[in-house]
Scaffold this motif. Structure first.
Motif, mmCIF file in Angstrom:
data_model
loop_
_atom_site.group_PDB
_atom_site.id
_atom_site.type_symbol
_atom_site.label_atom_id
_atom_site.label_comp_id
_atom_site.label_asym_id
_atom_site.label_seq_id
_atom_site.Cartn_x
_atom_site.Cartn_y
_atom_site.Cartn_z
ATOM 1 N N LYS A 159 -34.691 0.552 7.702
ATOM 2 C CA LYS A 159 -34.389 0.211 9.184
ATOM 3 C C LYS A 159 -35.222 1.857 9.554
ATOM 4 O O LYS A 159 -35.996 1.065 10.701
ATOM 5 C CB LYS A 159 -33.038 0.649 9.774
ATOM 6 N N MET A 160 -35.212 2.739 9.453
ATOM 7 C CA MET A 160 -35.847 4.140 9.976
ATOM 8 C C MET A 160 -37.043 3.231 10.051
ATOM 9 O O MET A 160 -37.846 4.147 10.053
ATOM 10 C CB MET A 160 -34.517 5.275 9.201
ATOM 11 N N ALA A 161 -37.686 3.633 8.305
ATOM 12 C CA ALA A 161 -39.091 3.485 7.602
ATOM 13 C C ALA A 161 -39.875 2.419 8.713
ATOM 14 O O ALA A 161 -40.958 1.783 9.311
ATOM 15 C CB ALA A 161 -38.963 2.899 6.568
ATOM 16 N N SER A 162 -39.446 0.891 9.081
ATOM 17 C CA SER A 162 -39.388 -0.047 9.582
ATOM 18 C C SER A 162 -39.505 0.336 10.832
ATOM 19 O O SER A 162 -40.521 0.087 11.505
ATOM 20 C CB SER A 162 -38.933 -1.348 9.831
ATOM 21 N N MET A 163 -38.532 1.301 12.043
ATOM 22 C CA MET A 163 -38.911 1.822 12.919
ATOM 23 C C MET A 163 -40.365 2.311 13.074
ATOM 24 O O MET A 163 -41.141 2.569 14.128
ATOM 25 C CB MET A 163 -37.823 2.676 13.467
ATOM 26 N N VAL A 164 -40.641 3.698 12.281
ATOM 27 C CA VAL A 164 -41.741 4.454 12.260
ATOM 28 C C VAL A 164 -43.117 3.365 12.023
ATOM 29 O O VAL A 164 -43.430 3.807 12.439
ATOM 30 C CB VAL A 164 -41.983 5.258 10.728
ATOM 31 N N ALA A 165 -42.842 2.174 11.109
ATOM 32 C CA ALA A 165 -44.095 1.443 11.144
ATOM 33 C C ALA A 165 -44.229 0.730 12.367
ATOM 34 O O ALA A 165 -45.379 0.031 12.874
ATOM 35 C CB ALA A 165 -43.675 -0.257 10.150
ATOM 36 N N ALA A 166 -43.161 -0.157 13.628
ATOM 37 C CA ALA A 166 -43.453 -0.608 14.407
ATOM 38 C C ALA A 166 -44.288 0.492 15.831
ATOM 39 O O ALA A 166 -44.418 0.278 16.444
ATOM 40 C CB ALA A 166 -41.849 -1.298 15.035
ATOM 41 N N THR A 167 -43.919 1.509 15.019
ATOM 42 C CA THR A 167 -44.351 3.104 16.406
ATOM 43 C C THR A 167 -45.717 2.805 16.023
ATOM 44 O O THR A 167 -46.678 3.536 16.860
ATOM 45 C CB THR A 167 -43.783 4.017 16.037
ATOM 46 N N ILE A 168 -46.414 2.987 14.830
ATOM 47 C CA ILE A 168 -47.867 2.752 14.632
ATOM 48 C C ILE A 168 -48.590 1.624 14.385
ATOM 49 O O ILE A 168 -47.919 0.771 14.130
ATOM 50 C CB ILE A 168 -47.929 3.722 12.932
ATOM 51 N N ASP A 169 -49.874 2.042 15.466
ATOM 52 C CA ASP A 169 -51.055 0.830 15.597
ATOM 53 C C ASP A 169 -51.645 1.001 14.050
ATOM 54 O O ASP A 169 -52.386 2.331 13.858
ATOM 55 C CB ASP A 169 -51.724 1.287 16.668
ATOM 56 N N GLY A 170 -51.091 -0.417 13.123
ATOM 57 C CA GLY A 170 -52.514 0.071 12.140
ATOM 58 C C GLY A 170 -53.439 -0.289 12.537
ATOM 59 O O GLY A 170 -54.802 -0.299 11.637
#
Length: 716
Positions: free
Chosen positions: A263-274
Motif C-alpha cells: 500500500k505504501m509503495a502504491s502511494m509512492v507510485a501514485a505520487t510520481i508522474d511516470g
C-alpha cells in the motif's frame, strides 16, 4: 477402623451449585480488586484474593478455575493480565498444598506463607515482566521499582525484581489475612458445603484415604501411569498449540506488513508522474517537479514508523538507475542517476524488473537488518512500466512482538497445562483411583475365613456405593455380587457342615450307647466323663497348664471324642463285661484288650473316611488306646509313662477313674465323694499327671455338680 466419613452424601446437583457460587464469588473478588487498583493507583494487585479463597475452601479445581477466568476477565481491561494467568494458577496450587500441610492453622507460618506467595508472584512475575515489557513496565510496581533503581545500589533487573517482590509481599499478605479471617468466621457447615469434591462413592474418612495411599503396586502404580499420560498429553498439547500459535502469529504479522508495504509503495507510485522518469534521470533535481515530488515522498516516509528506506529505481541491463533515494537517519541516499547493483534478495527477479512484471513483496536479511521490500511499477500514460517504487519496512520489531507473543502464549498455556493436569488428576483420583483402591482395600482388609468376616466384607462393599457410571461401576457390581454369593455359599456350607457334625455326633453317641447297653455297669458313664474332661481342660487353660496344646480345636476334639474311649468293649464278651464279681487274671487280660481293639476300630474309620476330621479321629484313637496308661508307666496296653502318654489320654484317665469310683457297678457300690477325691489325690504322680489331677481337684465344685451330689448328701 471405620473407613467412611461421618456425614451424609451430598447430591451432585448441590455440589455443582455450590461450586458455581464459589467460582462466581472468587472471580468477582479478583475483578473488583483489580478494578479498585486501576482506579486508585495504589501499589498493589488485589487480583488473587478470590483465587486463594476458592482454593482454600474449595480445593484445586475451583481455585484454578477462578484464577484463569479472573485473569481472562481482567485482560479485557488490561491485556497484561492474560500473560500473568499462570502466576494466579500457581497461587491456587500453593494455597491448597499449604492448607493440606496445615500451615494456615499455625500462626508462626503465616508470614512464611506470604513470602512464598511473593516468591511466586513477585520473583517469577518480575522475570515475566522483564521478558515481556522490559524495565519498569508494571503499572502497580513502577514507582517502587524506580525508587530502588534511583538509590544507585541496584541495576535495572534487580530493581525490577526487588520492587515486584515488595509489592507482591504486601499484596499477598492481604490475601493471607483474608483467608485467616474467613476461616475463623465462616461456619463449619458453610465450609463443608463449599468444599468441592468429586466422590463417585460413599466418602471415605481421611484415615482411610491415607491408608489407601500406602498401598504398593508390583510395578508402576495406575496413579503414576495416569500422571505420566496426563503430563505427556498436556505438554504435547501445550507445545504444539504454542508453536502453531507462534507460527500463525508470525505469518499473520508478515502478511499484514506485506500488505502494508504494498500500500505504501502504491502511494509512492501514485505520487510520481511516470512520463517524467526519463527527465528526472537526465536532469535530476533541476527537472520540473522533482523537488516537490521528493518532498511528497518524504511525507509518505514520515507518516509510517516502519518505513526504513524509500526509493525509486529504473531497472536496466547495466543495473538499477536511481530516480529517488530518500535519506535515512543512519545514511544518505544515493544521488539521482546513480547506478547501483540489484539487491541480492531480488536477483532472481532481474529480468522481471526489466520486463516490467509484477513483483511480490520479499524479505531479506543482510547488513541492513531484516527488511520487507515491496516494489510497485510506475507506469507512464501509455501504461508502460518506467520504474519501480520501492518501500523497505523494518521487520526488527517483529522479533520483539514475536518474543512478547511467545512468552505470553507460554505463560497462558502453562496455566492451561496446570489446569488440565490438576483437573485430570483430581477427577482421576475420585473416579478411578479411589474406587479401585476402595474395592481392593475392602476385599483384602477383611478376612474371608469365617462367616462373620465375609458378612462384614459384603456389608462394607455394599456401603461403598460406587457410582462412576462406567466399567469401574460394572466391576464394583460384579464384586458385590460375588461377595454376596460367597457369603450365601459359605452359609450353606456351614449349615451342611453343622448337619453333618450333628449326624456324626448322633452316630457316635448311638454307637457309644450300643456299647453302654451291653455293659450294664456303665450307666451314663460316657456322658459324665465327657463333662469331667471338659471341666479339667478349661481349668488347665485358666491355670496356664499345657496352654500351647489346649486350643479351642483340641478341647472340642477331646470333648466330642470321649464317648469313643471304650468303643473296644464292643468285642468283649457279655459274660466278662457284665460279670458281677471280680474278674480272673485271664478275664482281666481279655478285658484289657478293649483298648487296642478300640484303636483298631478307629484306625479303620480313619482309613475309610479320607479327608475327614483327622484331628478329631486322632484324639478319639488316643483316648481309646491310652486312657488306661499311668503316669509312672505301670498302665496298659503300651506301658507309656509321663508326657509320652498323649495329653487327651491323661485327662481321660482322671475323668474315667473318678466316674468309676463314684458310680455303682455290678461288682461294687459307689464310693462317697470324699473317698473318691482322696483316691485321686493318693494317685497323683503315680497313676495321674500331677497337673491334670490338680486341675481336676481345683474344679471340684463343678465336678460335684456334674456328678449329681446333693447339698444335703453326706460326704464321708
Amino acid at each position: 477402623m471405620n473407613i467412611f466419613k461421618d456425614e451424609k452424601v451430598r447430591p451432585i446437583a448441590e455440589k455443582n451449585a455450590y461450586f458455581v457460587c464459589l467460582v462466581i464469588v472468587g472471580v468477582a473478588l479478583n475483578v473488583v480488586g483489580s478494578f479498585f487498583v486501576s482506579l486508585s493507583n495504589v501499589p498493589l494487585y488485589l487480583d488473587t484474593i478470590g483465587t486463594v479463597i476458592a482454593a482454600y475452601f474449595g480445593g484445586y479445581v475451583p481455585g484454578i478455575v477462578v484464577a484463569l477466568v479472573g485473569s481472562g476477565l481482567n485482560s479485557i481491561a488490561n491485556p497484561i493480565y492474560l500473560s500473568y494467568g499462570v502466576l494466579n494458577v500457581l497461587v491456587a496450587v500453593i494455597t491448597v498444598f499449604l492448607k493440606n500441610l496445615g500451615w494456615f492453622k499455625k500462626k508462626r507460618y503465616l508470614i512464611l506463607i506470604a513470602f512464598i506467595y511473593a516468591g511466586t508472584g513477585g520473583v517469577l512475575g518480575s522475570a515475566l515482566t522483564w521478558l515481556l515489557y522490559g524495565f519498569e513496565a508494571g503499572t502497580a510496581t513502577s514507582g517502587v521499582v524506580a525508587a530502588f533503581y534511583n538509590t544507585g545500589l541496584f541495576g535495572r533487573f534487580f530493581s525490577q525484581l526487588l520492587g515486584d517482590f515488595v509489592v507482591d509481599l504486601a499484596d499477598k499478605s492481604i490475601s493471607v489475612i483474608v483467608i485467616v479471617l474467613a476461616d475463623r468466621f465462616l461456619s463449619a457447615d458453610i465450609k463443608n458445603r463449599i468444599s468441592f469434591d468429586a466422590w463417585a462413592q460413599t466418602p471415605l474418612s481421611d484415615e482411610a484415604v491415607n491408608e489407601l495411599k500406602k498401598g504398593h503396586s508390583r510395578g508402576v502404580s495406575l496413579r503414576d501411569k495416569l500422571i505420566l499420560i496426563l503430563s505427556l498429553a498436556a505438554t504435547l498439547t501445550a507445545l504444539v498449540a504454542v508453536l502453531i500459535s507462534y507460527y500463525l502469529f508470525r505469518n499473520t504479522i508478515i502478511h499484514q506488513h506485506s500488505d502494508y508495504a504494498e500500500k505504501m509503495a502504491s502511494m509512492v507510485a501514485a505520487t510520481i508522474d511516470g512520463d517524467m522518469i526519463g527527465e528526472y534521470l537526465e536532469k535530476g533535481e533541476d527537472a520540473i517537479g522533482y523537488v516537490n515530488t521528493k518532498k511528497a515522498l518524504e511525507r509518505i516516509r514520515d507518516s509510517s514508523p516502519y518505513i526504513e528506506y524509500l526509493y525509486v529505481y529504473k531497472f536496466e541491463e547495466d543495473g538499477c538507475h536511481v530516480v529517488f533515494d530518500l535519506d535515512n537517519p543512519a545514511e544518505a541516499g544515493s544521488e539521482v542517476g546513480t547506478i547501483v547493483p540489484i539487491d541480492p534478495a531480488f536477483a532472481e527477479y532481474e529480468q522481471d524488473f526489466i520486463a516490467g512484471n509484477e513483483i511480490s513483496p520479499t524479505d531479506s536479511h543482510d547488513e541492513y537488518g531484516w527488511l520487507l521490500t515491496a516494489y510497485v511499477p510506475i507506469k507512464n500514460s501509455d501504461r508502460k512500466v518506467m520504474a519501480y517504487a520501492a518501500v523497505d519496512l523494518s521487520m526488527e520489531h517483529i522479533h520483539t512482538y514475536g518474543k512478547e507473543f511467545l512468552v505470553s502464549q507460554i505463560s497462558l498455556f502453562l496455566g492451561l497445562f496446570i489446569f488440565i493436569f490438576a483437573v485430570g488428576l483430581y477427577f482421576t483420583k475420585y473416579k478411578i483411583i479411589l474406587p479401585l483402591n476402595s474395592m481392593a482395600y475392602t476385599t483384602s482388609q477383611y478376612a474371608q475365613e469365617n462367616e462373620a468376616a465375609m458378612e462384614l466384607t459384603a456389608r462394607t462393599l455394599k456401603k461403598l456405593d460406587i457410582r462412576t457410571g462406567d466399567e469401574i461401576e460394572n466391576l464394583y457390581r460384579a464384586i458385590c455380587n460375588m461377595a454376596t454369593s460367597n457369603l450365601e455359599f459359605f452359609e450353606d456350607i456351614n449349615r451342611k457342615n453343622a448337619t453333618i457334625n450333628e449326624m456324626q455326633m448322633s452316630l457316635i453317641n448311638i454307637l457309644a450307647d450300643m456299647v453302654e447297653s451291653r455293659d450294664q455297669n456303665t450307666g451314663d458313664h460316657i456322658m459324665k466323663t465327657a463333662e469331667y474332661a471338659k471341666i479339667i481342660m478349661e481349668e488347665m487353660r485358666r491355670e496356664g497348664i499345657y496352654e500351647d496344646q489346649l486350643t479351642d480345636e483340641f478341647i472340642s476334639d477331646v470333648y466330642h471324642s470321649t464317648p469313643l474311649h471304650d468303643i473296644g468293649k464292643i468285642s468283649i464278651s457279655d459274660t466278662i463285661l457284665n460279670k458281677p464279681g471280680r474278674l480272673t487274671t485271664d478275664e482281666f487280660d481279655l478285658m484289657k484288650e478293649h483298648s487296642a481293639i478300640g484303636a483298631k476300630i478307629i484306625d479303620k474309620v480313619i482309613e475309610s473316611v479320607p479327608g475327614g476330621n483327622e484331628s478329631y479321629l486322632k484324639e478319639a484313637r488316643n483316648l481309646a488306646l491310652y486312657h488306661h496308661e499311668k503316669w509312672n508307666g505301670s498302665g496298659y496296653p503300651m506301658g507309656l509313662s509321663g508326657e509320652d502318654i498323649p495329653l487327651s489320654a491323661r485327662i481321660m484317665a482322671v475323668a474315667d477313674v473318678f466316674d468309676a469310683l463314684v458310680s455303682e457297678r455290678s461288682y461294687k457300690k459307689a464310693f462317697p465323694m470324699d473317698r473318691a477325691i482322696e483316691i485321686i489325690k493318693d494317685n497323683i504322680g503315680t497313676h495321674f499327671d500331677p497337673g491334670v489331677a490338680q486341675a481336676f481337684l481345683n474344679s471340684i465344685d463343678e465336678v460335684e455338680r456334674i456328678a449329681g451330689v446333693k447339698e444335703d448328701e453326706p460326704k464321708e
